[in-house]
Design a protein around this motif. Structure first.
Motif, PDB file in Angstrom:
ATOM      1  N   THR A   1     -45.216 -22.315 -61.633  1.00  0.00           N
ATOM      2  CA  THR A   1     -46.692 -22.358 -62.154  1.00  0.00           C
ATOM      3  C   THR A   1     -47.319 -21.700 -60.640  1.00  0.00           C
ATOM      4  N   VAL A   2     -48.938 -21.304 -61.043  1.00  0.00           N
ATOM      5  CA  VAL A   2     -49.853 -21.639 -59.446  1.00  0.00           C
ATOM      6  C   VAL A   2     -50.039 -22.310 -58.922  1.00  0.00           C
ATOM      7  N   TYR A   3     -49.707 -23.532 -59.842  1.00  0.00           N
ATOM      8  CA  TYR A   3     -50.108 -25.319 -59.535  1.00  0.00           C
ATOM      9  C   TYR A   3     -48.771 -25.730 -58.487  1.00  0.00           C
ATOM     10  N   THR A   4     -47.579 -25.265 -58.725  1.00  0.00           N
ATOM     11  CA  THR A   4     -46.266 -25.581 -58.039  1.00  0.00           C
ATOM     12  C   THR A   4     -46.272 -24.528 -56.391  1.00  0.00           C
ATOM     13  N   LEU A   5     -46.618 -23.197 -56.654  1.00  0.00           N
ATOM     14  CA  LEU A   5     -47.208 -22.148 -55.363  1.00  0.00           C
ATOM     15  C   LEU A   5     -48.623 -22.186 -54.963  1.00  0.00           C
ATOM     16  N   TRP A   6     -49.604 -22.925 -55.357  1.00  0.00           N
ATOM     17  CA  TRP A   6     -50.458 -23.629 -54.091  1.00  0.00           C
ATOM     18  C   TRP A   6     -49.741 -24.959 -53.134  1.00  0.00           C
ATOM     19  N   SER A   7     -48.917 -25.350 -53.423  1.00  0.00           N
ATOM     20  CA  SER A   7     -48.063 -26.712 -52.711  1.00  0.00           C
ATOM     21  C   SER A   7     -47.336 -25.829 -51.925  1.00  0.00           C
ATOM     22  N   TYR A   8     -46.155 -24.480 -52.492  1.00  0.00           N
ATOM     23  CA  TYR A   8     -45.769 -24.277 -51.854  1.00  0.00           C
ATOM     24  C   TYR A   8     -45.988 -22.747 -51.536  1.00  0.00           C
ATOM     25  N   PRO A   9     -46.275 -22.109 -50.046  1.00  0.00           N
ATOM     26  CA  PRO A   9     -46.918 -20.758 -50.857  1.00  0.00           C
ATOM     27  C   PRO A   9     -46.131 -20.044 -50.702  1.00  0.00           C
ATOM     28  N   ASP A  10     -45.075 -20.234 -49.447  1.00  0.00           N
ATOM     29  CA  ASP A  10     -44.225 -19.820 -48.884  1.00  0.00           C
ATOM     30  C   ASP A  10     -42.994 -19.198 -50.115  1.00  0.00           C
ATOM     31  N   LEU A  11     -43.064 -19.752 -50.920  1.00  0.00           N
ATOM     32  CA  LEU A  11     -41.494 -19.988 -52.289  1.00  0.00           C
ATOM     33  C   LEU A  11     -41.934 -18.661 -53.111  1.00  0.00           C
ATOM     34  N   LEU A  12     -42.293 -17.996 -52.659  1.00  0.00           N
ATOM     35  CA  LEU A  12     -42.000 -16.272 -52.831  1.00  0.00           C
ATOM     36  C   LEU A  12     -42.647 -15.171 -51.917  1.00  0.00           C
ATOM     37  N   PRO A  13     -41.669 -13.792 -52.568  1.00  0.00           N
ATOM     38  CA  PRO A  13     -42.930 -13.395 -51.579  1.00  0.00           C
ATOM     39  C   PRO A  13     -43.835 -12.674 -52.248  1.00  0.00           C
ATOM     40  N   THR A  14     -44.606 -12.025 -51.473  1.00  0.00           N
ATOM     41  CA  THR A  14     -45.996 -12.079 -52.005  1.00  0.00           C
ATOM     42  C   THR A  14     -47.158 -11.152 -51.597  1.00  0.00           C
ATOM     43  N   PHE A  15     -48.084 -10.617 -52.908  1.00  0.00           N
ATOM     44  CA  PHE A  15     -48.162  -9.221 -52.584  1.00  0.00           C
ATOM     45  C   PHE A  15     -49.572  -9.247 -52.477  1.00  0.00           C
ATOM     46  N   THR A  16     -51.317  -8.193 -52.219  1.00  0.00           N
ATOM     47  CA  THR A  16     -51.795  -8.593 -51.892  1.00  0.00           C
ATOM     48  C   THR A  16     -52.692  -7.827 -52.750  1.00  0.00           C
ATOM     49  N   THR A  17     -53.873  -8.121 -53.293  1.00  0.00           N
ATOM     50  CA  THR A  17     -53.962  -7.320 -54.047  1.00  0.00           C
ATOM     51  C   THR A  17     -56.738  -7.671 -53.644  1.00  0.00           C
ATOM     52  N   TRP A  18     -56.492  -7.261 -54.914  1.00  0.00           N
ATOM     53  CA  TRP A  18     -58.570  -7.431 -54.448  1.00  0.00           C
ATOM     54  C   TRP A  18     -58.800  -8.454 -55.705  1.00  0.00           C
ATOM     55  N   PRO A  19     -59.886  -9.451 -54.263  1.00  0.00           N
ATOM     56  CA  PRO A  19     -60.643 -10.616 -55.944  1.00  0.00           C
ATOM     57  C   PRO A  19     -60.651  -9.290 -57.576  1.00  0.00           C
ATOM     58  N   LEU A  20     -61.411  -8.341 -57.402  1.00  0.00           N
ATOM     59  CA  LEU A  20     -61.328  -7.472 -58.294  1.00  0.00           C
ATOM     60  C   LEU A  20     -60.910  -7.413 -59.313  1.00  0.00           C
ATOM     61  N   VAL A  21     -59.186  -7.378 -58.946  1.00  0.00           N
ATOM     62  CA  VAL A  21     -57.986  -6.923 -59.845  1.00  0.00           C
ATOM     63  C   VAL A  21     -57.557  -7.852 -60.695  1.00  0.00           C
TER      64      VAL A  21
ATOM     65  N   LEU B   1     -49.982  -5.881 -63.009  1.00  0.00           N
ATOM     66  CA  LEU B   1     -51.084  -5.398 -61.275  1.00  0.00           C
ATOM     67  C   LEU B   1     -49.958  -4.056 -61.120  1.00  0.00           C
ATOM     68  N   MET B   2     -51.087  -3.167 -61.330  1.00  0.00           N
ATOM     69  CA  MET B   2     -50.445  -1.841 -61.047  1.00  0.00           C
ATOM     70  C   MET B   2     -50.531  -1.670 -59.005  1.00  0.00           C
ATOM     71  N   LEU B   3     -50.096  -0.308 -59.211  1.00  0.00           N
ATOM     72  CA  LEU B   3     -49.603  -0.093 -57.092  1.00  0.00           C
ATOM     73  C   LEU B   3     -51.082   0.709 -57.058  1.00  0.00           C
ATOM     74  N   PRO B   4     -52.088   1.315 -57.525  1.00  0.00           N
ATOM     75  CA  PRO B   4     -52.883   1.397 -56.946  1.00  0.00           C
ATOM     76  C   PRO B   4     -53.552   0.284 -56.548  1.00  0.00           C
ATOM     77  N   GLY B   5     -53.663  -0.960 -57.108  1.00  0.00           N
ATOM     78  CA  GLY B   5     -54.742  -2.058 -56.626  1.00  0.00           C
ATOM     79  C   GLY B   5     -53.983  -3.137 -55.545  1.00  0.00           C
ATOM     80  N   LEU B   6     -52.786  -2.622 -54.967  1.00  0.00           N
ATOM     81  CA  LEU B   6     -51.943  -3.600 -53.692  1.00  0.00           C
ATOM     82  C   LEU B   6     -52.852  -2.630 -52.379  1.00  0.00           C
ATOM     83  N   VAL B   7     -52.970  -4.050 -51.416  1.00  0.00           N
ATOM     84  CA  VAL B   7     -52.965  -3.587 -50.096  1.00  0.00           C
ATOM     85  C   VAL B   7     -51.821  -3.969 -49.265  1.00  0.00           C
ATOM     86  N   VAL B   8     -51.793  -2.695 -48.347  1.00  0.00           N
ATOM     87  CA  VAL B   8     -50.725  -3.535 -47.539  1.00  0.00           C
ATOM     88  C   VAL B   8     -51.385  -3.979 -46.773  1.00  0.00           C
TER      89      VAL B   8
END
Length: 543
Positions: free
Chosen positions: A82-102, A112-119
């Motif tokens: 869950t997000v509670y676990t990921l906040w303690s271990y943020p590098d546990l999974l491969p992480t992709f970035t998106t905009w706050p609007l998404v 999550l659609m690919l146009p919303g990704l931040v490369v």
């Protein structure tokens, strides 16, 4: 998956053996975690509960809760953090970035659609289709969503970052997050600041503005709103709200919270002026909201009290009571009702009822013009293991579903193919060992050598497992095993504490028998239905 409320089936403390198994599963699924981290995530002695629940779509989910927060959930034997676990271990999974609007779209249940990704300058993380991934926002490494990759990184780049990228299972602010302590999103700084990020940071505002156009591809509803806006005049288009029910015009001086407050008061006054009558009082506050205020919400907008400054309906009604518009009392423990309304209050009398849009009028007129067509129910039969020898020559196997006419054809063809029709009397069929095992009881196998056609066919149908098929107009058929049960209806009359039981379907169909409760509230007849499919099958409507 958790965009809507779920139903909890059970909540029990975990056993010692299950705790050890969970720790081993976590170590196997997340190999990047060390032994100490696994022991910290799944403690050895602290309280740990197993919550079994059903999501709003019917998915069976097992949630592991530690310290009041859900830390892991299991779906179809796959373990997810869950997000509670990921906040303690943020590098546990491969992480992709998106905009706050998404984030708002993801919380609402969108993928999550690919146009919303931040490369990022270093490129996207390398994943394969089906890999578990996390989603974070620009400038913050704290994940806000957990999902599964719909394609590999190479396929994402080949597609030009178009299409669906991730199937989102759980997000920050969804109902699974709400079941915990509802802690806010922490701020986790990026691992390192790339020099290129400084130059790109100046373009974030422009990119964020351009992204609003791409965001319309996330949902069909937004495309429809965009089409309606294009058809309107410029003056009308500036007044049209976004799909979330709030204006997205950056020039609007009102905040989103203020806009929701106005929408809440507008729906409240509209409901009191048009929907609520004196005979309806006392009226449950939940009924006021669910049956009246939501119905008065303008087309294309969504009423959400949690996004207003009041946060709760009770606080909003207290404010309306201070203005002497309504009077609210707690008639029973924990249940509030509106007991009085001042319909002569200036705010009610001065409220102007908005005219319905032409689109909604067209939809209502179209729905009235279409008559209701009940579904078609057809009895079926499943082949059990004890009768597979009789049906296998016709290409059927155990579990095959047949209609009555098909069963009759199979039996007739089997008898003719094996010369079992009596030469002297064509109405009789000789029973070979296969037919004996299928249609006769053990004490009958040495006494009955022949059977009439009708008796043979009726015995075959009795030995087959019952099933039925329900087909709604314009939908795929639904096949269910078991008998079609009738419905018994009980009418409870509360006037003089007398109860009367009435079986409405006694002469309609002997194949139905299932309980259905009725009660009266505010001169309305309420139904509690075990299976809505069975009610609609009778040609009844839900109103």
């Amino acid at each position: 998956m958790f965009a809507k409320a779920f139903r909890v089936k059970s909540n029990t403390a975990i056993k010692g053996s299950d705790r050890r198994k969970l720790r081993a599963d976590v170590a196997a699924v997340f190999p990047t975690l060390g032994t100490d981290q696994v022991s910290e995530l799944v403690p050895g002695k602290e309280e740990l509960n197993i919550v079994k629940l059903y999501a709003h779509r019917g998915d069976a989910v097992t949630v592991y809760v530690s310290g009041g927060n859900p830390i892991l959930f299991e779906l179809e034997k796959n373990l997810y953090p869950t997000v509670y676990t990921l906040w303690s271990y943020p590098d546990l999974l491969p992480t992709f970035t998106t905009w706050p609007l998404v984030l708002e779209k993801l919380v609402g249940g969108a993928d999550l659609m690919l146009p919303g990704l931040v490369v990022p300058p270093a490129g996207l993380p390398q994943v394969e289709k089906g890999d578990l991934c996390a989603v974070a926002l620009v400038g913050n490494r704290a994940p806000v969503a957990v999902g599964v990759a719909a394609m590999s990184t190479a396929e994402m780049l080949t597609s030009g970052l178009k299409g669906r990228g991730f199937s989102v299972l759980h997000t920050y602010q969804d109902h699974l997050w709400r079941s915990g302590d509802k802690s806010s999103l922490p701020s986790i700084a990026p691992l390192a600041l790339d020099p290129l990020d400084l130059s790109e940071g100046k373009e974030c505002v422009k990119a964020d503005t351009a992204l609003q156009g791409d965001m319309r591809q996330l949902t069909l509803e937004e495309e429809e709103v965009q089409r309606r806006c294009e058809e309107k005049s410029p003056s009308e288009a500036t007044e049209d709200p976004g799909p979330g029910g709030l204006h997205e015009d950056p020039t609007d001086s009102k905040t989103l919270q203020e806009q929701m407050d106005e929408l809440l008061q507008r729906c409240f006054l509209h409901a009191l002026k048009c929907c609520v009558r004196k005979a309806d009082l006392p009226l449950l506050t939940s009924t006021l909201l669910g049956s009246h205020m939501f119905a008065c919400c303008p087309e294309g907008r969504q009423l959400d009290i949690k996004k207003s400054s009041y946060k709760k309906l009770s606080q909003f009604l207290q404010r309306m009571q201070q203005e002497q518009i309504v009077q609210v009392q707690e008639l029973s423990a924990g249940v509030e009702s509106v007991v009085a309304v001042d319909w002569k209050h200036p705010r009610i009398t001065s409220f102007v009822i908005p005219e319905p849009s032409p689109t909604s009028q067209t939809i209502q007129e179209g729905s009235r013009g279409q008559p209701y067509h009940p579904p078609d129910i057809k009895p079926l039969y499943c082949v059990p293991a004890s009768m597979t020898l009789l049906f296998q020559e016709s290409g059927h196997k155990k579990g095959s579903v047949l209609e009555g006419s098909e069963v009759r054809t199979v039996v007739i063809n089997y008898a003719k193919k094996n010369d079992l029709v009596d030469a002297d009397n064509k109405n009789l069929v000789k029973l070979d060992p296969i037919l004996c095992d299928c249609v006769l009881e053990k004490d009958e196998q040495h006494t009955i050598m022949k059977l009439p056609w009708d008796s043979l066919l009726s015995r075959c149908l009795e030995k087959l497992q019952p099933a039925y098929q329900v087909t709604f107009p314009g939908r795929e058929p639904i096949v269910k095993k078991g008998r079609i049960c009738p419905i018994d209806i009980t009418l409870a009359q509360r006037a003089s504490n007398k109860k009367k039981s009435i079986d409405f379907l006694e002469n309609t169909s002997k194949a139905w028998k299932r309980p259905l409760n009725l009660a009266r509230r505010n001169d309305r007849l309420l139904f509690h239905v075990v299976d809505p499919v069975e009610i609609q099958a009778l040609g009844w409507k839900f109103i």
